[in-house]
Write an enzyme that holds these catalytic residues in place. Structure first.
Site, PDB file in Angstrom:
ATOM      1  CG  HIS A  34      91.262  28.288  32.011  1.00  0.00           C
ATOM      2  ND1 HIS A  34      90.829  27.270  32.839  1.00  0.00           N
ATOM      3  CD2 HIS A  34      90.590  28.133  30.831  1.00  0.00           C
ATOM      4  CE1 HIS A  34      89.934  26.536  32.184  1.00  0.00           C
ATOM      5  NE2 HIS A  34      89.777  27.038  30.968  1.00  0.00           N
ATOM      6  CG  HIS A  58      90.674  24.816  26.069  1.00  0.00           C
ATOM      7  ND1 HIS A  58      91.754  25.027  26.892  1.00  0.00           N
ATOM      8  CD2 HIS A  58      89.582  25.285  26.738  1.00  0.00           C
ATOM      9  CE1 HIS A  58      91.331  25.594  28.023  1.00  0.00           C
ATOM     10  NE2 HIS A  58      90.023  25.759  27.944  1.00  0.00           N
ATOM     11  CG  ASP A  59      88.905  28.675  26.502  1.00  0.00           C
ATOM     12  OD1 ASP A  59      87.917  28.028  26.094  1.00  0.00           O
ATOM     13  OD2 ASP A  59      89.189  28.780  27.710  1.00  0.00           O
ATOM     14  CD  GLU A  62      84.058  29.103  23.700  1.00  0.00           C
ATOM     15  OE1 GLU A  62      83.699  29.478  24.823  1.00  0.00           O
ATOM     16  OE2 GLU A  62      84.205  27.905  23.392  1.00  0.00           O
ATOM     17  CG  ASP A  63      87.324  32.866  25.046  1.00  0.00           C
ATOM     18  OD1 ASP A  63      86.129  32.888  24.708  1.00  0.00           O
ATOM     19  OD2 ASP A  63      87.732  32.254  26.043  1.00  0.00           O
ATOM     20  CG  ASP A 122      87.342  24.090  29.949  1.00  0.00           C
ATOM     21  OD1 ASP A 122      87.970  25.088  30.328  1.00  0.00           O
ATOM     22  OD2 ASP A 122      86.222  24.167  29.403  1.00  0.00           O
TER      23      ASP A 122
END
Length: 197
Positions: A34, A58-59, A62-63, A122
């Site tokens: 992704h 970018h994630d 957050e993840d 995204d």
């Protein structure tokens, strides 16, 4: 010779998502497919290496256990700021999904044009997968993204148009059999977001 900033970001994101045991929800592929797709979409409209690095990352905050401080120490302040603008912060006071999403939409609406461009990339990549693999959830997701992209009007115009087209196409697909979701359902769902669209 040191690797490029992008290559360092690619490696960092690959390791962080793998260490967190993260896989793509519908295909069970390694999660990094992704961020890779998002980075390619950003590269199609910009050669800004820090933006492309942030697309890879970018994630991560957050993840994964990575923090913004980790990102800044590895990649510098600007990349960390872009990642921060793209990170969905916890909303402990949010009563439901709509309230939580509205808070996130406002957060990305205030983001820089560069961060908005990454967010559009995204959305494009996520929308492809969700419409294909989860048409039931896609109904809600597409309405949310339709509202969100209206607030991302400082992002790259080419990616904005692509995002709008893929969302409209998804809604069109869901209106057809076997799903046959009536247009009125989408209108009613959009109303839950308090006329932000």
């Amino acid at each position: 010779m040191r690797d490029s900033l992008e290559e360092q970001a690619r490696r960092y994101a690959t390791q962080a998502h793998a260490a967190a045991g993260q896989r793509r929800k519908y295909t069970d592929e390694p999660y990094i497919v992704h961020p890779a797709a998002v980075a390619e979409l950003v590269r199609s409209v910009s050669d800004d290496e820090q933006m492309i690095a942030a697309a890879w990352l970018h994630d991560t905050v957050e993840d994964t256990p990575s923090t913004l401080q980790d990102i800044e120490s590895h990649f510098g302040l600007r990349v960390a700021q872009l990642v921060d603008m793209l990170t969905d912060s916890a909303q402990p006071d949010a009563k439901n999904r709509a309230a939580r999403k509205l808070a996130h939409f406002r957060h990305t609406a205030e983001a820089s044009p560069e961060a908005q461009t990454i967010k559009l990339a995204d959305i494009i990549d996520n929308t492809r997968a969700i419409v294909q693999f989860d048409p039931h959830f896609a109904r809600i997701y597409l309405v949310e993204k339709q509202i969100q992209i209206q607030l991302l009007n400082e992002g790259d115009k080419q990616l904005w148009t692509q995002a709008e087209q893929i969302i409209q196409h998804g809604i069109g697909q869901l209106a057809q059999p076997p799903h046959s979701v009536p247009e009125s359902w989408f209108v009613k769902q959009a109303a839950k977001y308090g006329g932000l669209s």
